[in-house]
Scaffold this motif. Structure first.
Motif, PDB file in Angstrom:
ATOM      1  N   MET A  66       0.854  -1.173   0.000  1.00 13.44           N
ATOM      2  CA  MET A  66       0.000   0.000   0.000  1.00 13.44           C
ATOM      3  C   MET A  66       0.896   1.230   0.000  1.00 13.44           C
ATOM      4  SD  MET A  66      -3.027   1.240   2.585  1.00 13.44           S
ATOM      5  CE  MET A  66      -3.993  -0.183   2.254  1.00 13.44           C
ATOM      6  N   ASP A  67       0.634   2.120  -0.934  1.00  9.46           N
ATOM      7  CA  ASP A  67       1.435   3.333  -1.031  1.00  9.46           C
ATOM      8  C   ASP A  67       0.577   4.564  -0.697  1.00  9.46           C
ATOM      9  OD1 ASP A  67      -0.138   3.772  -3.269  1.00  9.46           O
ATOM     10  OD2 ASP A  67       1.462   3.408  -4.714  1.00  9.46           O
ATOM     11  N   ASP A  68       1.174   5.739  -0.863  1.00 11.36           N
ATOM     12  CA  ASP A  68       0.465   6.980  -0.530  1.00 11.36           C
ATOM     13  C   ASP A  68      -0.800   7.167  -1.372  1.00 11.36           C
ATOM     14  OD1 ASP A  68       2.246   7.675   1.442  1.00 11.36           O
ATOM     15  OD2 ASP A  68       3.457   8.982   0.154  1.00 11.36           O
ATOM     16  N   THR A  69      -0.768   6.750  -2.626  1.00 11.32           N
ATOM     17  CA  THR A  69      -1.952   6.879  -3.485  1.00 11.32           C
ATOM     18  C   THR A  69      -3.084   6.011  -2.964  1.00 11.32           C
ATOM     19  OG1 THR A  69      -0.552   7.382  -5.392  1.00 11.32           O
ATOM     20  CG2 THR A  69      -2.811   6.672  -5.848  1.00 11.32           C
ATOM     21  N   ASP A  70      -2.779   4.768  -2.581  1.00 10.13           N
ATOM     22  CA  ASP A  70      -3.804   3.890  -2.005  1.00 10.13           C
ATOM     23  C   ASP A  70      -4.387   4.507  -0.736  1.00 10.13           C
ATOM     24  OD1 ASP A  70      -3.462   1.945  -3.981  1.00 10.13           O
ATOM     25  OD2 ASP A  70      -1.975   0.837  -2.815  1.00 10.13           O
ATOM     26  N   ARG A  71      -3.521   5.026   0.118  1.00  7.84           N
ATOM     27  CA  ARG A  71      -3.993   5.647   1.357  1.00  7.84           C
ATOM     28  C   ARG A  71      -4.861   6.868   1.064  1.00  7.84           C
ATOM     29  NH1 ARG A  71       0.734   3.350   3.300  1.00  7.84           N
ATOM     30  NH2 ARG A  71       2.124   4.957   2.561  1.00  7.84           N
ATOM     31  N   ARG A  72      -4.485   7.643   0.059  1.00  9.05           N
ATOM     32  CA  ARG A  72      -5.268   8.826  -0.323  1.00  9.05           C
ATOM     33  C   ARG A  72      -6.652   8.402  -0.833  1.00  9.05           C
ATOM     34  NH1 ARG A  72      -1.408  11.070  -2.899  1.00  9.05           N
ATOM     35  NH2 ARG A  72      -1.948  10.336  -4.968  1.00  9.05           N
ATOM     36  N   ILE A  73      -6.701   7.359  -1.649  1.00 10.87           N
ATOM     37  CA  ILE A  73      -7.983   6.836  -2.139  1.00 10.87           C
ATOM     38  C   ILE A  73      -8.848   6.410  -0.960  1.00 10.87           C
ATOM     39  CG2 ILE A  73      -9.070   4.903  -3.370  1.00 10.87           C
ATOM     40  CD1 ILE A  73      -6.621   5.072  -5.338  1.00 10.87           C
ATOM     41  N   LEU A  74      -8.289   5.627  -0.066  1.00 15.02           N
ATOM     42  CA  LEU A  74      -9.050   5.131   1.088  1.00 15.02           C
ATOM     43  C   LEU A  74      -9.501   6.268   1.992  1.00 15.02           C
ATOM     44  CD1 LEU A  74      -7.033   1.912   1.977  1.00 15.02           C
ATOM     45  CD2 LEU A  74      -9.277   2.056   0.864  1.00 15.02           C
ATOM     46  N   ARG A  75      -8.642   7.240   2.212  1.00 15.28           N
ATOM     47  CA  ARG A  75      -8.981   8.373   3.075  1.00 15.28           C
ATOM     48  C   ARG A  75     -10.193   9.134   2.519  1.00 15.28           C
ATOM     49  NH1 ARG A  75      -4.044   9.911   3.916  1.00 15.28           N
ATOM     50  NH2 ARG A  75      -3.912  11.175   2.055  1.00 15.28           N
ATOM     51  N   HIS A  76     -10.166   9.429   1.225  1.00 14.81           N
ATOM     52  CA  HIS A  76     -11.292  10.148   0.610  1.00 14.81           C
ATOM     53  C   HIS A  76     -12.546   9.286   0.576  1.00 14.81           C
ATOM     54  CE1 HIS A  76      -9.282  13.825  -0.561  1.00 14.81           C
ATOM     55  NE2 HIS A  76      -8.256  13.104  -0.985  1.00 14.81           N
ATOM     56  N   TRP A  77     -12.394   8.009   0.281  1.00 12.65           N
ATOM     57  CA  TRP A  77     -13.533   7.107   0.203  1.00 12.65           C
ATOM     58  C   TRP A  77     -14.193   6.935   1.568  1.00 12.65           C
ATOM     59  CZ3 TRP A  77     -13.084   1.466  -2.045  1.00 12.65           C
ATOM     60  CH2 TRP A  77     -14.350   1.031  -2.452  1.00 12.65           C
ATOM     61  N   LEU A  78     -13.369   6.803   2.629  1.00 11.62           N
ATOM     62  CA  LEU A  78     -13.917   6.676   3.980  1.00 11.62           C
ATOM     63  C   LEU A  78     -14.631   7.945   4.425  1.00 11.62           C
ATOM     64  CD1 LEU A  78     -11.121   4.722   5.871  1.00 11.62           C
ATOM     65  CD2 LEU A  78     -13.497   4.022   5.596  1.00 11.62           C
ATOM     66  N   SER A  79     -14.083   9.092   4.049  1.00 12.43           N
ATOM     67  CA  SER A  79     -14.706  10.345   4.493  1.00 12.43           C
ATOM     68  C   SER A  79     -16.029  10.605   3.784  1.00 12.43           C
ATOM     69  CB  SER A  79     -13.748  11.518   4.302  1.00 12.43           C
ATOM     70  OG  SER A  79     -13.575  11.803   2.931  1.00 12.43           O
ATOM     71  N   GLU A  80     -16.168  10.115   2.540  1.00 12.27           N
ATOM     72  CA  GLU A  80     -17.413  10.288   1.780  1.00 12.27           C
ATOM     73  C   GLU A  80     -17.702   9.018   0.985  1.00 12.27           C
ATOM     74  OE1 GLU A  80     -18.367  14.096  -0.131  1.00 12.27           O
ATOM     75  OE2 GLU A  80     -16.333  14.705   0.463  1.00 12.27           O
ATOM     76  N   PRO A  81     -18.267   7.997   1.627  1.00 12.31           N
ATOM     77  CA  PRO A  81     -18.496   6.716   0.958  1.00 12.31           C
ATOM     78  C   PRO A  81     -19.415   6.790  -0.260  1.00 12.31           C
ATOM     79  CG  PRO A  81     -18.861   6.521   3.321  1.00 12.31           C
ATOM     80  CD  PRO A  81     -18.664   7.964   3.028  1.00 12.31           C
ATOM     81  N   ASP A  82     -20.290   7.792  -0.341  1.00 10.57           N
ATOM     82  CA  ASP A  82     -21.230   7.900  -1.455  1.00 10.57           C
ATOM     83  C   ASP A  82     -20.666   8.698  -2.631  1.00 10.57           C
ATOM     84  OD1 ASP A  82     -23.065   6.485   0.012  1.00 10.57           O
ATOM     85  OD2 ASP A  82     -24.075   8.261   0.784  1.00 10.57           O
ATOM     86  N   LEU A  83     -19.431   9.110  -2.525  1.00 12.47           N
ATOM     87  CA  LEU A  83     -18.809   9.912  -3.578  1.00 12.47           C
ATOM     88  C   LEU A  83     -18.797   9.130  -4.894  1.00 12.47           C
ATOM     89  CD1 LEU A  83     -17.416  12.714  -3.392  1.00 12.47           C
ATOM     90  CD2 LEU A  83     -15.261  11.508  -3.130  1.00 12.47           C
ATOM     91  N   PRO A  84     -19.258   9.749  -5.988  1.00 11.20           N
ATOM     92  CA  PRO A  84     -19.162   9.062  -7.289  1.00 11.20           C
ATOM     93  C   PRO A  84     -17.698   8.733  -7.595  1.00 11.20           C
ATOM     94  CG  PRO A  84     -20.545  11.013  -7.447  1.00 11.20           C
ATOM     95  CD  PRO A  84     -19.902  11.045  -6.096  1.00 11.20           C
TER      96      PRO A  84
END
Length: 150
Positions: A1-19
Motif C-alpha cells: 500500500m502506497d500513498d496513493t492507495d492511502r489517499r484513495i481510502l482516506r477520501h472514500w472513507l470520508s465520503e463513501p457515497d462519492l461518485p
C-alpha cells in the motif's frame, strides 16, 4: 500500500457515497487507475467489502444496551451454546468475546423501556450458561468513526 492507495481510502472513507469519478479526481488519479487500485486492495484483503449503515434510531429504536456476561464455564460447550442462542435474538446487533473477567459482550437495541424489559426478561436472561450479567444503557455516543489514520 502506497500513498496513493492511502489517499484513495482516506477520501472514500470520508465520503463513501462519492461518485467514483469524483473520488478519482480527489485522489489525483484517473478513473481507470482508481478501479485498478480498488480491485488490487480488494484482492489483497485491505478492502473486504462495502456495506450499508442503517440508522436504527430512524426505524424507531430508542435504546441501546451493552451487556457484559461472565459464563458458567463448567460446561465445555458454554461459549458455543451461549453464542448460538444469542445469535437468535433479533435485537442483538453485535456479539464480541473477550479474555479476562468479561467473557462475552452483546449490544442490543429496543424501541423503548417496555420493549427492553421484555427483551431482557424473555430473551437475554434465558440465554444458556450465564453466571453474571451486567447491563450498561447507552446515554450518548461521543465518537463513532470507522475511519483509520491513513
Amino acid at each position: 500500500m502506497d500513498d496513493t492507495d492511502r489517499r484513495i481510502l482516506r477520501h472514500w472513507l470520508s465520503e463513501p457515497d462519492l461518485p467514483r469519478a469524483e473520488l478519482a479526481e480527489r485522489a489525483g488519479v484517473t478513473l481507470a487507475t482508481l478501479w485498478r487500485r480498488i480491485e488490487r486492495l480488494r484482492e489483497s484483503g485491505a478492502i473486504r467489502g462495502e456495506s450499508m449503515i442503517i440508522d436504527w434510531r430512524a426505524l424507531g429504536y430508542e435504546l441501546e444496551v451493552s451487556l457484559r456476561f461472565t459464563l458458567d464455564k463448567t460446561n465445555p460447550r458454554a461459549f458455543d451454546e451461549f453464542i448460538e442462542a444469542a445469535r437468535q435474538v433479533p435485537e442483538v446487533t453485535s456479539i464480541e468475546t473477550f479474555l479476562g473477567q468479561v467473557d462475552v459482550r452483546l449490544n442490543a437495541i429496543a424501541r423503548d423501556m417496555t420493549h427492553w424489559t421484555r427483551i431482557y426478561r424473555e430473551r437475554i436472561l434465558t440465554l444458556p450458561h450465564i453466571a453474571e450479567v451486567d447491563a450498561l444503557m447507552l446515554i450518548s455516543t461521543l465518537k463513532d468513526e470507522a475511519g483509520l489514520p491513513l
